[in-house]
Design a protein around this motif. Structure first.
Motif, PDB file in Angstrom:
ATOM      1  N   ILE A  20     -11.620  -8.507  -2.765  1.00 58.75           N
ATOM      2  CA  ILE A  20     -12.128  -9.015  -1.481  1.00 58.75           C
ATOM      3  C   ILE A  20     -11.183  -8.617  -0.355  1.00 58.75           C
ATOM      4  N   PHE A  21      -9.872  -8.806  -0.546  1.00 58.74           N
ATOM      5  CA  PHE A  21      -8.915  -8.445   0.491  1.00 58.74           C
ATOM      6  C   PHE A  21      -8.910  -6.949   0.760  1.00 58.74           C
ATOM      7  N   GLN A  22      -9.113  -6.165  -0.276  1.00 62.04           N
ATOM      8  CA  GLN A  22      -9.141  -4.715  -0.090  1.00 62.04           C
ATOM      9  C   GLN A  22     -10.327  -4.313   0.785  1.00 62.04           C
ATOM     10  N   LYS A  23     -11.468  -4.933   0.563  1.00 63.20           N
ATOM     11  CA  LYS A  23     -12.669  -4.571   1.311  1.00 63.20           C
ATOM     12  C   LYS A  23     -12.699  -5.183   2.711  1.00 63.20           C
ATOM     13  N   SER A  25      -9.971  -6.270   4.572  1.00 60.86           N
ATOM     14  CA  SER A  25      -8.739  -6.202   5.366  1.00 60.86           C
ATOM     15  C   SER A  25      -8.914  -5.380   6.639  1.00 60.86           C
ATOM     16  N   ARG A  26      -9.778  -4.397   6.612  1.00 59.82           N
ATOM     17  CA  ARG A  26      -9.973  -3.574   7.808  1.00 59.82           C
ATOM     18  C   ARG A  26     -10.562  -4.384   8.948  1.00 59.82           C
ATOM     19  N   THR A  27     -11.530  -5.220   8.639  1.00 56.65           N
ATOM     20  CA  THR A  27     -12.215  -5.949   9.704  1.00 56.65           C
ATOM     21  C   THR A  27     -11.536  -7.265  10.061  1.00 56.65           C
ATOM     22  N   LEU A  28     -11.063  -8.002   9.075  1.00 60.67           N
ATOM     23  CA  LEU A  28     -10.539  -9.342   9.338  1.00 60.67           C
ATOM     24  C   LEU A  28      -9.041  -9.376   9.628  1.00 60.67           C
ATOM     25  N   PHE A  29      -8.263  -8.522   9.008  1.00 64.04           N
ATOM     26  CA  PHE A  29      -6.813  -8.686   9.030  1.00 64.04           C
ATOM     27  C   PHE A  29      -6.080  -7.497   9.632  1.00 64.04           C
ATOM     28  N   MET A  30      -6.651  -6.882  10.660  1.00 68.10           N
ATOM     29  CA  MET A  30      -6.000  -5.824  11.427  1.00 68.10           C
ATOM     30  C   MET A  30      -5.517  -4.664  10.570  1.00 68.10           C
ATOM     31  N   GLY A  31      -6.180  -4.366   9.487  1.00 70.38           N
ATOM     32  CA  GLY A  31      -5.827  -3.218   8.668  1.00 70.38           C
ATOM     33  C   GLY A  31      -4.553  -3.376   7.855  1.00 70.38           C
ATOM     34  N   ILE A  33      -2.252  -4.275   4.619  1.00 73.48           N
ATOM     35  CA  ILE A  33      -2.447  -4.177   3.177  1.00 73.48           C
ATOM     36  C   ILE A  33      -2.061  -5.519   2.574  1.00 73.48           C
ATOM     37  N   ILE A  34      -3.012  -6.164   1.953  1.00 77.93           N
ATOM     38  CA  ILE A  34      -2.796  -7.487   1.373  1.00 77.93           C
ATOM     39  C   ILE A  34      -3.015  -7.382  -0.127  1.00 77.93           C
ATOM     40  N   SER A  35      -1.999  -7.765  -0.887  1.00 78.80           N
ATOM     41  CA  SER A  35      -2.145  -7.765  -2.340  1.00 78.80           C
ATOM     42  C   SER A  35      -1.915  -9.182  -2.856  1.00 78.80           C
ATOM     43  N   ILE A  52       0.276 -14.203  -1.858  1.00 79.21           N
ATOM     44  CA  ILE A  52      -0.099 -12.878  -1.382  1.00 79.21           C
ATOM     45  C   ILE A  52       1.107 -12.172  -0.775  1.00 79.21           C
ATOM     46  N   SER A  53       1.086 -10.872  -0.877  1.00 84.19           N
ATOM     47  CA  SER A  53       2.107 -10.021  -0.283  1.00 84.19           C
ATOM     48  C   SER A  53       1.418  -9.199   0.798  1.00 84.19           C
ATOM     49  N   ILE A  54       2.016  -9.177   1.985  1.00 83.67           N
ATOM     50  CA  ILE A  54       1.414  -8.508   3.132  1.00 83.67           C
ATOM     51  C   ILE A  54       2.317  -7.353   3.549  1.00 83.67           C
ATOM     52  N   PHE A  55       1.710  -6.176   3.687  1.00 82.32           N
ATOM     53  CA  PHE A  55       2.464  -5.006   4.121  1.00 82.32           C
ATOM     54  C   PHE A  55       1.773  -4.388   5.316  1.00 82.32           C
ATOM     55  N   PRO A  56       2.434  -4.042   6.355  1.00 74.52           N
ATOM     56  CA  PRO A  56       3.828  -4.310   6.684  1.00 74.52           C
ATOM     57  C   PRO A  56       4.036  -5.790   6.986  1.00 74.52           C
TER      58      PRO A  56
END
Length: 112
Positions: A20-23, A25-31, A33-35, A52-56
């Motif tokens: 879900i986060f992979q799909k 992340s572009r729209t909801l979380f400013m692009g 990378i959330i794992s 969760i780990s957020i990059f950057p």
């Protein structure tokens, strides 16, 4: 100690949340990378704590706030995916897993 059922549900939720986060992340979380590093489920299977780990990691707190705001939408998407396997979709709580930052910090200290 977690039961076998808790472990199975944790792995299922981790896999689906990561997708879900992979799909989304572009729209909801400013692009960003959330794992999803870990999911721990309570013994009554009503609560799932997701780490969760957020990059950057510069604006990780802001992204975490956005994730918590989008929690009902994320839970709905999760419900559509695992609704056939689980009777009740657990409430979701999200926490930042900063273990990778900690590892980098220790590595830098060892190098100097």
């Amino acid at each position: 100690m977690e039961s076998t059922r808790q472990q199975k549900i944790s792995r299922l939720l981790q896999k689906e949340l990561a997708d879900i986060f992979q799909k989304e992340s572009r729209t909801l979380f400013m692009g960003k990378i959330i794992s999803v590093t870990t999911v721990r489920v309570s013994p009554d299977l009503a609560l799932a704590r997701s780490y969760i780990s957020i990059f950057p990691s510069e604006n990780a707190r802001e992204v975490l706030k956005q994730i918590r705001i989008a929690n009902p939408k994320i839970r709905g998407l999760l419900g559509r995916r695992v609704g056939k396997q689980l009777r009740v979709i657990p409430e979701l709580e999200f926490y930042i897993d900063d273990s990778l930052d900690y590892i980098d910090k220790i590595d830098e200290l060892l190098k100097s």
